[in-house]
Design a protein around this motif. Structure first.
Motif, PDB file in Angstrom:
ATOM      1  N   PRO A  84     -17.850  -0.785  56.413  1.00  0.00           N
ATOM      2  CA  PRO A  84     -18.637  -0.246  55.356  1.00  0.00           C
ATOM      3  C   PRO A  84     -20.076  -0.147  55.305  1.00  0.00           C
ATOM      4  CG  PRO A  84     -17.068  -2.331  54.684  1.00  0.00           C
ATOM      5  CD  PRO A  84     -17.350  -2.290  56.526  1.00  0.00           C
ATOM      6  N   LEU A  85     -20.446   0.829  54.458  1.00  0.00           N
ATOM      7  CA  LEU A  85     -21.826   1.389  54.661  1.00  0.00           C
ATOM      8  C   LEU A  85     -23.026   0.330  53.610  1.00  0.00           C
ATOM      9  CD1 LEU A  85     -21.303   5.151  53.370  1.00  0.00           C
ATOM     10  CD2 LEU A  85     -21.018   4.073  55.945  1.00  0.00           C
ATOM     11  N   ILE A  86     -22.277  -0.723  53.174  1.00  0.00           N
ATOM     12  CA  ILE A  86     -23.158  -1.672  52.885  1.00  0.00           C
ATOM     13  C   ILE A  86     -23.326  -2.815  53.854  1.00  0.00           C
ATOM     14  CG2 ILE A  86     -22.303  -1.486  50.265  1.00  0.00           C
ATOM     15  CD1 ILE A  86     -20.433  -4.128  50.918  1.00  0.00           C
ATOM     16  N   ILE A  87     -23.027  -2.642  55.082  1.00  0.00           N
ATOM     17  CA  ILE A  87     -23.406  -3.662  55.905  1.00  0.00           C
ATOM     18  C   ILE A  87     -24.817  -4.034  55.892  1.00  0.00           C
ATOM     19  CG2 ILE A  87     -23.375  -2.244  57.914  1.00  0.00           C
ATOM     20  CD1 ILE A  87     -21.882  -4.382  59.490  1.00  0.00           C
ATOM     21  N   SER A  88     -25.282  -5.217  56.277  1.00  0.00           N
ATOM     22  CA  SER A  88     -26.715  -5.513  56.353  1.00  0.00           C
ATOM     23  C   SER A  88     -26.917  -5.660  58.110  1.00  0.00           C
ATOM     24  CB  SER A  88     -26.919  -6.870  55.736  1.00  0.00           C
ATOM     25  OG  SER A  88     -26.377  -8.047  56.405  1.00  0.00           O
ATOM     26  N   LYS A  89     -28.280  -5.530  58.296  1.00  0.00           N
ATOM     27  CA  LYS A  89     -28.663  -5.775  59.764  1.00  0.00           C
ATOM     28  C   LYS A  89     -28.077  -6.895  60.225  1.00  0.00           C
ATOM     29  CE  LYS A  89     -32.581  -2.576  59.603  1.00  0.00           C
ATOM     30  NZ  LYS A  89     -33.953  -2.415  59.564  1.00  0.00           N
ATOM     31  N   SER A  90     -28.235  -8.006  59.374  1.00  0.00           N
ATOM     32  CA  SER A  90     -27.709  -9.304  59.811  1.00  0.00           C
ATOM     33  C   SER A  90     -26.206  -9.395  60.119  1.00  0.00           C
ATOM     34  CB  SER A  90     -28.345 -10.578  59.099  1.00  0.00           C
ATOM     35  OG  SER A  90     -27.661 -10.348  57.766  1.00  0.00           O
ATOM     36  N   GLN A  91     -25.656  -8.503  59.410  1.00  0.00           N
ATOM     37  CA  GLN A  91     -24.107  -8.657  59.630  1.00  0.00           C
ATOM     38  C   GLN A  91     -23.864  -7.600  60.938  1.00  0.00           C
ATOM     39  OE1 GLN A  91     -23.416  -7.317  55.459  1.00  0.00           O
ATOM     40  NE2 GLN A  91     -22.205  -9.403  55.087  1.00  0.00           N
ATOM     41  N   ILE A  92     -24.609  -6.742  60.974  1.00  0.00           N
ATOM     42  CA  ILE A  92     -24.639  -5.871  62.347  1.00  0.00           C
ATOM     43  C   ILE A  92     -24.798  -6.754  63.522  1.00  0.00           C
ATOM     44  CG2 ILE A  92     -25.506  -4.139  63.760  1.00  0.00           C
ATOM     45  CD1 ILE A  92     -26.114  -2.381  60.981  1.00  0.00           C
ATOM     46  N   ASP A  93     -25.826  -7.527  63.358  1.00  0.00           N
ATOM     47  CA  ASP A  93     -25.913  -8.626  64.452  1.00  0.00           C
ATOM     48  C   ASP A  93     -24.776  -9.369  64.770  1.00  0.00           C
ATOM     49  OD1 ASP A  93     -28.415  -7.545  64.722  1.00  0.00           O
ATOM     50  OD2 ASP A  93     -29.488  -9.021  63.677  1.00  0.00           O
ATOM     51  N   GLU A  94     -24.343  -9.931  63.623  1.00  0.00           N
ATOM     52  CA  GLU A  94     -23.120 -10.691  63.854  1.00  0.00           C
ATOM     53  C   GLU A  94     -21.855 -10.144  64.176  1.00  0.00           C
ATOM     54  OE1 GLU A  94     -21.950 -12.426  59.746  1.00  0.00           O
ATOM     55  OE2 GLU A  94     -20.020 -12.728  60.599  1.00  0.00           O
ATOM     56  N   LEU A  95     -21.684  -9.001  63.832  1.00  0.00           N
ATOM     57  CA  LEU A  95     -20.389  -8.253  64.616  1.00  0.00           C
ATOM     58  C   LEU A  95     -20.865  -7.984  66.083  1.00  0.00           C
ATOM     59  CD1 LEU A  95     -19.203  -4.757  62.856  1.00  0.00           C
ATOM     60  CD2 LEU A  95     -19.630  -5.081  65.112  1.00  0.00           C
ATOM     61  N   VAL A  96     -21.801  -7.591  66.358  1.00  0.00           N
ATOM     62  CA  VAL A  96     -22.301  -7.211  67.844  1.00  0.00           C
ATOM     63  C   VAL A  96     -22.060  -8.745  68.608  1.00  0.00           C
ATOM     64  CG1 VAL A  96     -23.796  -6.556  69.547  1.00  0.00           C
ATOM     65  CG2 VAL A  96     -23.448  -5.261  67.531  1.00  0.00           C
ATOM     66  N   ASP A  97     -22.689  -9.785  68.063  1.00  0.00           N
ATOM     67  CA  ASP A  97     -22.739 -11.004  68.833  1.00  0.00           C
ATOM     68  C   ASP A  97     -21.241 -11.595  68.790  1.00  0.00           C
ATOM     69  OD1 ASP A  97     -25.443 -10.919  69.135  1.00  0.00           O
ATOM     70  OD2 ASP A  97     -25.649 -12.493  67.349  1.00  0.00           O
ATOM     71  N   THR A  98     -20.472 -11.465  67.703  1.00  0.00           N
ATOM     72  CA  THR A  98     -19.015 -11.827  67.784  1.00  0.00           C
ATOM     73  C   THR A  98     -18.262 -11.003  69.165  1.00  0.00           C
ATOM     74  OG1 THR A  98     -19.249 -12.371  65.678  1.00  0.00           O
ATOM     75  CG2 THR A  98     -17.047 -12.208  66.458  1.00  0.00           C
ATOM     76  N   LEU A  99     -18.523  -9.684  68.864  1.00  0.00           N
ATOM     77  CA  LEU A  99     -17.867  -8.720  69.792  1.00  0.00           C
ATOM     78  C   LEU A  99     -18.248  -8.948  71.092  1.00  0.00           C
ATOM     79  CD1 LEU A  99     -15.583  -6.708  70.151  1.00  0.00           C
ATOM     80  CD2 LEU A  99     -17.375  -4.867  69.573  1.00  0.00           C
ATOM     81  N   ARG A 100     -19.439  -9.565  71.418  1.00  0.00           N
ATOM     82  CA  ARG A 100     -20.094  -9.774  72.842  1.00  0.00           C
ATOM     83  C   ARG A 100     -19.307 -10.745  73.423  1.00  0.00           C
ATOM     84  NH1 ARG A 100     -24.186  -8.612  76.110  1.00  0.00           N
ATOM     85  NH2 ARG A 100     -24.779 -10.036  77.299  1.00  0.00           N
ATOM     86  N   LYS A 101     -19.272 -12.098  72.613  1.00  0.00           N
ATOM     87  CA  LYS A 101     -18.609 -13.067  72.927  1.00  0.00           C
ATOM     88  C   LYS A 101     -17.287 -12.884  73.456  1.00  0.00           C
ATOM     89  CE  LYS A 101     -21.536 -16.370  70.401  1.00  0.00           C
ATOM     90  NZ  LYS A 101     -21.810 -16.275  69.104  1.00  0.00           N
TER      91      LYS A 101
END
Ligand SMILES: Cc1ncc(COP(=O)(O)O)c(C=O)c1O
Length: 448
Positions: free
Chosen positions: A425-442
């Motif tokens: 969703p376009l309301i995503i925050s920068k910290s949620q982008i970080d969380e998304l990428v960190d989770t996917l990375r793990k």
């Protein structure tokens, strides 16, 4: 039907999954190990056991403003209590016209006519029918061919399936529409892997349209349909100059150009439509999904004035286009869409998408490019894709494992083949982008 309430939980879950024949799902596998959501708000879904799952896909590319937005909820509640249904065949209701005007004002210049449907598939079939009927209306009734593209997805109606270019979506369903051909797709990992934004190489893939035209003769072709960004087949970003060249070739040969913007419309790339984002104006635009923020099913086909005018000939009492759906411009969908547009506007969400896009790009590329089996990372607007090297002899397995692992880790992603597609969703925050990428990375680091 029996329902059970897990001890200590307020949510209910069905205990018999047998009757629902699930769409685009491995039913037997799913029903062995189901994944359910029971509520959603803003950026998160909630599971029956109360877990929060970050929505990395805006549902199915549709919940652009995030979940359960108050304006939309209220508008739907009010509308259903005021005018639950009204026919639009030879009758009307005010907000259908209001919505069409609002949408026309958002569309590229010269596109001011809107035909309502209930889904992306219906929008595509409607657009193809408009294209064929338009050619007939202007005395070019021999233009009966429709051209799609390999790896294109245009829904599941017979029209959309025929112009679509995904083998598994076609092979069980007979001979399709006659007179359909396909140009080649634009995916070229050898030259374009790890491109940031639009790939440098591949403008010449548009020239494949000249090959198809030479084969069939331009005078037999009504329209070409492409997704500006092919979404469902794994996020294929158009090479620089590609869409411009397609437009030039269509103009040269009098062929209509249809952009299927079911995914790219309504802010996904930081503008109203991909047409604006890429600076190429088609003749017809198909939409759905973000039109109502996914809340109530609805689609819309946007048409150039000149096409509409071509139909408005003959006696005024004659029906000009023998097409429509019982639920075209359904009042509740119209109300949901108006409230959706208000939400987009009030929160300036399309501009927010545009301003977040560079952060999104860097987070995806920097966070995921060195993970095992990653053979490409690509992005445009708030869309991303991570392509994985398939396990030998077991295509789709690697990405599907990432999907189930991500779900367990609190993140919803989408996979197609061995490609992970992301469209939060376009309301995503920068910290949620970080969380998304960190989770996917793990997830990718621990994947086999
Ligand atoms: C480009 C495109 N066209 C059409 C469709 C079909 O839409 P629907 O599932 O609403 O019929 C989709 C769905 O993902 C899509 O991405």
């Amino acid at each position: 039907m029996n329902i059970q309430t897990p001890p200590g939980k307020t949510q209910i879950v069905p205990n018999d999954l047998s009757s629902f024949w699930m769409p685009f799902t491995a039913n037997r596998q799913f029903k062995q190990d189901p994944r359910l959501f029971v509520s959603a708000r803003d950026m998160h879904y909630t599971t029956p056991d109360g877990r929060q799952v970050l929505d990395g896909t805006a549902g199915l590319w549709c919940v652009n403003a995030g979940h359960a937005r108050p304006r939309i909820v209220e508008a739907v509640q009010q509308q259903i209590a005021t005018l639950d249904f009204a026919p639009t065949f030879n009758m009307g209701h005010p907000i259908a016209f209001e919505l069409a005007n609002r949408l026309a004002a958002m569309a590229p210049e010269g596109i001011n006519r809107v035909f309502f449907t209930n889904s992306g598939s219906e929008s595509v079939d409607t657009a193809l029918k408009i294209a064929l009927a338009y050619q007939r209306a202007v005395g070019r009734g021999e233009r009966v061919r429709l051209i799609g593209r390999e790896r294109g997805y245009h829904g599941v109606g017979f029209g959309g399936m025929s112009v679509g270019g995904i083998a598994s979506n076609r092979k069980a369903f007979g001979t399709m529409l006659p007179g359909v051909d396909h140009i080649r797709h634009t995916h070229d990992l050898a030259r374009n892997a790890f491109s940031k934004g639009q790939p440098e190489h591949g403008v010449e893939f548009a020239d494949d349209l000249e090959r198809v035209i030479a084969l069939h003769d331009a005078a037999t072709i009504a329209a070409v349909i492409v997704e500006p960004i092919a979404g469902s087949t794994g996020v294929l970003i158009p090479p620089k100059g590609y869409l411009q060249r397609l437009r030039q070739i269509c103009d040269k040969h009098g062929i209509l150009l249809i952009f299927d913007e079911v995914i790219t419309g309504f802010g996904r790339l930081g503008s109203n439509f991909a047409a604006d984002h890429f600076g190429v104006t088609p003749d017809i635009i198909t939409t759905a999904k973000g039109l109502t923020n996914g809340s109530i099913p609805m689609g819309a086909v946007f048409v150039k004035d000149a096409i509409y005018e071509a139909f408005m000939q003959g006696p005024p009492e004659a029906i000009e286009f023998f097409h429509g759906y019982t639920y075209s411009a359904h009042p509740v969908a119209c109300a949901a869409s108006l409230a959706t547009l208000d939400t987009y506007q009030e929160e300036d969400l399309f501009a927010r998408c545009a301003s977040l896009a560079p952060y999104w790009r860097d987070a995806l590329h920097n966070g995921l490019k060195d993970c095992p089996h990653v053979i490409d990372v690509r992005n445009e607007g708030l869309i991303g894709a991570i392509e994985l090297d398939p396990i030998k002899g077991e295509p789709t397995k690697r990405a599907f494992k990432a999907f189930t692992d991500a779900f367990k880790a609190g993140l919803l992603i989408r996979t197609t083949g061995d490609i992970i597609a992301l469209s939060p969703p376009l309301i995503i925050s920068k910290s949620q982008i970080d969380e998304l990428v960190d989770t996917l990375r793990k997830v990718l680091l621990t994947a086999g």
